[in-house]
Design a protein around this motif. Structure first.
Motif, PDB file in Angstrom:
ATOM      1  N   ALA A 217       0.830  -1.205   0.000  1.00 57.56           N
ATOM      2  CA  ALA A 217       0.000   0.000   0.000  1.00 57.56           C
ATOM      3  C   ALA A 217       0.868   1.259   0.000  1.00 57.56           C
ATOM      4  N   ASP A 218       1.969   1.214   0.726  1.00 57.10           N
ATOM      5  CA  ASP A 218       2.858   2.382   0.781  1.00 57.10           C
ATOM      6  C   ASP A 218       3.492   2.642  -0.578  1.00 57.10           C
ATOM      7  N   LEU A 219       3.914   1.579  -1.257  1.00 60.15           N
ATOM      8  CA  LEU A 219       4.465   1.751  -2.606  1.00 60.15           C
ATOM      9  C   LEU A 219       3.405   2.286  -3.568  1.00 60.15           C
ATOM     10  N   ALA A 220       2.200   1.730  -3.487  1.00 58.22           N
ATOM     11  CA  ALA A 220       1.139   2.137  -4.402  1.00 58.22           C
ATOM     12  C   ALA A 220       0.742   3.600  -4.207  1.00 58.22           C
ATOM     13  N   ALA A 221       0.900   4.099  -2.987  1.00 59.36           N
ATOM     14  CA  ALA A 221       0.514   5.480  -2.692  1.00 59.36           C
ATOM     15  C   ALA A 221       1.620   6.484  -2.994  1.00 59.36           C
ATOM     16  N   SER A 222       2.819   6.009  -3.276  1.00 55.34           N
ATOM     17  CA  SER A 222       3.932   6.936  -3.511  1.00 55.34           C
ATOM     18  C   SER A 222       3.851   7.524  -4.913  1.00 55.34           C
ATOM     19  N   PRO A 223       4.397   8.719  -5.122  1.00 55.39           N
ATOM     20  CA  PRO A 223       4.301   9.366  -6.441  1.00 55.39           C
ATOM     21  C   PRO A 223       4.896   8.537  -7.575  1.00 55.39           C
ATOM     22  N   ASP A 224       6.002   7.837  -7.325  1.00 64.14           N
ATOM     23  CA  ASP A 224       6.630   7.068  -8.401  1.00 64.14           C
ATOM     24  C   ASP A 224       6.329   5.576  -8.326  1.00 64.14           C
ATOM     25  N   ARG A 225       5.575   5.152  -7.314  1.00 64.62           N
ATOM     26  CA  ARG A 225       5.194   3.752  -7.122  1.00 64.62           C
ATOM     27  C   ARG A 225       6.427   2.839  -7.049  1.00 64.62           C
ATOM     28  N   ALA A 226       7.544   3.400  -6.649  1.00 62.31           N
ATOM     29  CA  ALA A 226       8.784   2.629  -6.562  1.00 62.31           C
ATOM     30  C   ALA A 226       9.477   2.784  -5.220  1.00 62.31           C
ATOM     31  N   HIS A 227       9.259   3.925  -4.562  1.00 60.82           N
ATOM     32  CA  HIS A 227       9.899   4.176  -3.273  1.00 60.82           C
ATOM     33  C   HIS A 227       8.829   4.281  -2.193  1.00 60.82           C
ATOM     34  N   PRO A 228       9.050   3.672  -1.046  1.00 57.60           N
ATOM     35  CA  PRO A 228       8.035   3.714   0.011  1.00 57.60           C
ATOM     36  C   PRO A 228       7.986   5.080   0.692  1.00 57.60           C
ATOM     37  N   GLY A 229       6.995   5.228   1.548  1.00 54.17           N
ATOM     38  CA  GLY A 229       6.906   6.407   2.393  1.00 54.17           C
ATOM     39  C   GLY A 229       7.317   6.055   3.805  1.00 54.17           C
ATOM     40  N   GLN A 230       6.754   6.762   4.750  1.00 53.78           N
ATOM     41  CA  GLN A 230       7.138   6.595   6.150  1.00 53.78           C
ATOM     42  C   GLN A 230       6.926   5.161   6.635  1.00 53.78           C
ATOM     43  N   ALA A 231       5.777   4.574   6.309  1.00 51.78           N
ATOM     44  CA  ALA A 231       5.478   3.220   6.797  1.00 51.78           C
ATOM     45  C   ALA A 231       6.434   2.189   6.209  1.00 51.78           C
ATOM     46  N   GLY A 232       6.691   2.281   4.917  1.00 54.05           N
ATOM     47  CA  GLY A 232       7.563   1.314   4.266  1.00 54.05           C
ATOM     48  C   GLY A 232       8.987   1.359   4.779  1.00 54.05           C
ATOM     49  N   TYR A 233       9.498   2.556   4.956  1.00 51.54           N
ATOM     50  CA  TYR A 233      10.850   2.666   5.499  1.00 51.54           C
ATOM     51  C   TYR A 233      10.899   2.160   6.938  1.00 51.54           C
ATOM     52  N   GLY A 234       9.809   2.346   7.660  1.00 47.11           N
ATOM     53  CA  GLY A 234       9.748   1.807   9.011  1.00 47.11           C
ATOM     54  C   GLY A 234       9.817   0.287   9.029  1.00 47.11           C
ATOM     55  N   LEU A 235       9.198  -0.345   8.032  1.00 43.03           N
ATOM     56  CA  LEU A 235       9.242  -1.802   7.940  1.00 43.03           C
ATOM     57  C   LEU A 235      10.659  -2.303   7.658  1.00 43.03           C
ATOM     58  N   ILE A 236      11.370  -1.642   6.756  1.00 43.58           N
ATOM     59  CA  ILE A 236      12.756  -2.038   6.483  1.00 43.58           C
ATOM     60  C   ILE A 236      13.600  -1.874   7.740  1.00 43.58           C
ATOM     61  N   ALA A 237      13.422  -0.750   8.432  1.00 44.02           N
ATOM     62  CA  ALA A 237      14.193  -0.513   9.664  1.00 44.02           C
ATOM     63  C   ALA A 237      13.911  -1.608  10.682  1.00 44.02           C
ATOM     64  N   TRP A 238      12.644  -2.004  10.801  1.00 51.63           N
ATOM     65  CA  TRP A 238      12.292  -3.065  11.755  1.00 51.63           C
ATOM     66  C   TRP A 238      13.017  -4.363  11.415  1.00 51.63           C
ATOM     67  N   LEU A 239      13.050  -4.721  10.126  1.00 52.95           N
ATOM     68  CA  LEU A 239      13.740  -5.938   9.706  1.00 52.95           C
ATOM     69  C   LEU A 239      15.225  -5.877  10.035  1.00 52.95           C
ATOM     70  N   VAL A 240      15.841  -4.737   9.788  1.00 51.53           N
ATOM     71  CA  VAL A 240      17.267  -4.590  10.092  1.00 51.53           C
ATOM     72  C   VAL A 240      17.515  -4.754  11.587  1.00 51.53           C
ATOM     73  N   LEU A 241      16.738  -4.063  12.392  1.00 44.25           N
ATOM     74  CA  LEU A 241      16.960  -4.056  13.839  1.00 44.25           C
ATOM     75  C   LEU A 241      16.673  -5.408  14.488  1.00 44.25           C
ATOM     76  N   HIS A 242      15.844  -6.238  13.851  1.00 45.38           N
ATOM     77  CA  HIS A 242      15.452  -7.513  14.454  1.00 45.38           C
ATOM     78  C   HIS A 242      16.092  -8.717  13.775  1.00 45.38           C
ATOM     79  N   ASN A 243      17.114  -8.500  12.978  1.00 44.58           N
ATOM     80  CA  ASN A 243      17.784  -9.613  12.303  1.00 44.58           C
ATOM     81  C   ASN A 243      19.302  -9.477  12.394  1.00 44.58           C
ATOM     82  N   GLY A 244      19.783  -9.511  13.632  1.00 43.23           N
ATOM     83  CA  GLY A 244      21.217  -9.577  13.846  1.00 43.23           C
ATOM     84  C   GLY A 244      21.930  -8.265  14.049  1.00 43.23           C
ATOM     85  N   TRP A 245      21.205  -7.159  14.106  1.00 41.23           N
ATOM     86  CA  TRP A 245      21.847  -5.842  14.212  1.00 41.23           C
ATOM     87  C   TRP A 245      22.656  -5.705  15.503  1.00 41.23           C
ATOM     88  N   ASN A 246      22.049  -5.974  16.632  1.00 36.12           N
ATOM     89  CA  ASN A 246      22.767  -5.830  17.907  1.00 36.12           C
ATOM     90  C   ASN A 246      23.880  -6.862  18.050  1.00 36.12           C
TER      91      ASN A 246
END
Length: 252
Positions: A217-246
């Motif tokens: 939904a975040d991609l579909a709502a973005s102007p270029d339909r290729a880059h996410p907005g706030q929610a999408g970037y938050g999801l990537i950050a969550w994956l990074v922080l919860h998969n071996g970061w610490n």
């Protein structure tokens, strides 16, 4: 974190433990090649001695290198996933200096050409040097061969680790285009393999997000339909922080 994300995150790739030497010298500058020839065989990797982390407060220089997704393009908050990860990486044992060197349109070949030159002055004087790498969508979009893309990633990982830099790789998230996604998925799997061969931590962002409603939904709502907005970037950050970061940072 929303429950769907928690459920999807089980598909994330393994967080491989890193092994790197102490940081002794600046990496050499790498001259760009305007017209690279056919890729040579992927180099064999000889593991370096294990990274030694200083006791007490650690002086860490952390650089994020990649393209538009690393730069956080399209995030109305201006944070991207990098800013969100940095905000969650504050720790009493870390004196952290972070730099975002994402450049829109960069391929892995562009990263090979510029990484050492741009990173060296930012690491100068830092006792502990760390590199977070996320690149590849533009390899797919420009028609770069899988062999060349693999070799470019391998070269950066090998050069970095051989100069005492601890590396962490963030994989490619999916797009809205099923045909493009087939190539993105193949490259993401290749990147995971390159990292696994070197015991470099790798975060799979493709499988957890390819069917994730909020991401799509975040991609579909973005102007270029290729880059996410706030929610999408938050999801990537969550994956990074919860998969071996610490674990990679060796903090608890």
């Amino acid at each position: 974190m929303d429950p769907d994300m928690q459920q999807q995150s089980r598909g994330a790739g393994p967080a491989y433990p890193s092994s790197h030497p102490q940081f002794l010298s600046d990496p050499p500058a790498v001259a760009p090649r305007a017209n690279p020839g056919p890729p040579s065989a992927e180099p064999a990797f000889t593991p370096s001695p294990q990274l030694a982390v200083a006791d007490g407060v650690r002086d860490v220089g952390m650089i994020f290198l990649g393209a538009s997704l690393t730069a956080g393009y399209g995030d109305p908050k201006g944070q991207g996933w990098v800013g969100r990860v940095i905000a969650r990486t504050q720790h009493p044992d870390l004196d952290l200096t972070a730099y975002n060197l994402g450049v829109r349109g960069d391929t892995s070949a562009d990263v090979v050409a510029r990484w050492a030159r741009e990173c060296a002055p930012r690491w100068r004087g830092r006792a502990e040097r760390r590199l977070v790498l996320s690149v590849g969508h533009d390899d797919v979009l420009t028609g770069m061969t899988m062999a060349r893309s693999r070799l470019n990633l391998a070269n950066v990982l090998d050069e970095a680790t051989n100069h005492g830099v601890a590396v962490f790789v963030v994989g490619l998230p999916p797009t809205l285009d099923p045909e493009l996604n087939r190539r993105v998925e193949a490259l993401a799997e290749a990147q995971a393999d390159v990292c696994a061969r070197r015991s470099i931590p790798y975060v799979d962002c493709y499988r957890p997000l390819v069917g994730h409603d909020q991401w799509l939904a975040d991609l579909a709502a973005s102007p270029d339909r290729a880059h996410p907005g706030q929610a999408g970037y938050g999801l990537i950050a969550w994956l990074v922080l919860h998969n071996g970061w610490n674990d990679w940072l060796q903090v608890s």
